[in-house]
Scaffold this active site. Structure first.
Site: not given
Length: 385
Positions: A151, A316, A349
């Site tokens: 991320s 995601d 995610h």
């Protein structure tokens, strides 16, 4: 596989001002970090793990026998784990502006003698990388075996490959993106507005008032958490299940998903700093290294030297596989060595934090191959480290 066990954070003070992209500077600062494993004689086995929005330097291990203090990526880092601390020396650093020890809004501003609060300067991903490089210098690490992150951590890893191409041999970018979409910026702004409009925020100086803008933090976290999950995952976990079995015909909690989000928001508001949340979401929004190259990601990555591993997850939608495809294509255009895995996983995610064995095996295999360069490979044969 076992955990690293009980670990302790370390800190390092820097008295040389750090120039920031904004034109401001931080005159002096402290970085808090943890290390796992043993640094080898030629310092060629060091791996930097960069953290995401609400994480920290505490990547693996525990602070006590209490499992509640386990590091945020303990399933990834440790003896016999994908990033094996029997082979690698792993460093986790808490970024500037955070609320977990490194200099941030809760610390004293030497210019005023008061807490920085909202006066802490806006920091960017590139600013963090510059500070991390100073820490590496202080630790005697000229080149990392790898810089890795998921991320926002993946953005830092990518920035390392651009800013310091000679200082990492491998770049591992997981569930990340070369820039935020308008939709992602919108989510971040709504979260910030929830905090900024909370009466207890007091323009960022809520510390002096002895309060915390909990309502704003709660809503910000609830909104963020929705973006970390997939529709399929939410349907499987919660569906339309009612908390009490029937409608209450009011504005309290009816559905289990409402209960879950409020629990997450309440918990977050007890330990995270509102000013830090504002800073980190701005750093997310501002990250766009191709901006200086007319939006051309291929040109942006033309000076990189590392080998790359990129991993994305099919569900995601915060940082979709298409964003990883963009990075892969730009690297291929530059004839870089790229390994790419797109994992079919239902968890959205947050999948980058979870124990999907296909995902873990990809990372494990990659680091095993990378270690061959150190143990009997090109580095041992005399290549520069």
């Amino acid at each position: 596989m076992t955990s690293i066990g009980i670990v302790s954070p370390q800190s390092m003070f820097f008295d040389t001002p750090l120039p920031l992209q904004s034109g401001a500077q931080i005159t002096d600062y402290t970085l808090v970090y943890e290390t796992y494993g043993t640094l080898n004689a030629d310092h060629s086995n060091a791996v930097l793990v960069c953290h995401a929005l609400n994480a920290s330097h505490h990547v693996a291990g525990t602070y006590s026998e209490d499992a509640g203090t386990t590091g945020w990526w303990d399933n990834m880092v440790g003896p016999g784990k994908p990033l094996d601390t029997n082979k690698y020396f792993v460093i986790g650093v808490n970024n500037l502006g955070s609320c977990f020890g490194s200099t941030g809004p809760m610390h004293i501003n030497p210019a005023t003698g008061k807490q920085y609060g909202a006066h802490f300067p806006v920091v960017t991903v590139e600013d963090w990388v510059q500070s991390q490089a100073r820490l590496a210098d202080a630790l005697g690490i000229k080149q990392f075996a790898a810089v890795m992150g998921g991320s926002l951590g993946g953005m830092q890893a990518l920035a390392w490959s651009i800013l310091f191409p000679e200082r990492l041999r491998h770049c591992v970018v997981i569930a990340s993106t070369p820039k935020l979409t308008a939709q992602n910026i919108a989510f971040d702004d709504v979260a910030r507005q929830a905090i900024l409009t909370d009466p207890d925020y007091h323009g960022g100086d809520f510390y002096a008032h002895g309060v915390v803008p909990k309502n704003g933090l709660r809503v910000a976290r609830m909104l963020g958490h929705i973006t970390y999950l997939s529709d399929d995952d939410m349907a499987a976990k919660f569906g339309r299940e009612l908390r009490s079995g029937s409608y209450q015909f009011g504005f309290g909690i009816d559905f289990e998903i409402e209960s879950y989000l409020r629990y997450q928001g309440d918990k977050f508001s007890t330990y995270f700093d509102a000013n830090t949340y504002l800073l980190i979401t701005k750093a997310l929004d501002y990250f766009d290294p191709a901006k200086d190259f007319g939006g051309d990601l291929t040109k942006t990555l033309s000076n990189t030297r590392a080998k790359f591993l990129l991993v994305s997850f099919t569900t995601d939608w915060r940082f979709s596989p298409e964003r990883s495809h963009e990075m892969v294509q730009a690297l291929v255009n530059n004839n870089r060595t790229v390994t790419y895995a797109e994992i079919d996983a239902p968890h959205g995610h947050d999948a980058f934090l979870l124990d999907d064995q296909r995902y873990m095996n990809v990372v494990r295999s990659y680091f095993e191959r990378a270690y061959e360069e150190i143990d009997g490979g090109s580095l041992k044969a005399g290549a520069s480290a």
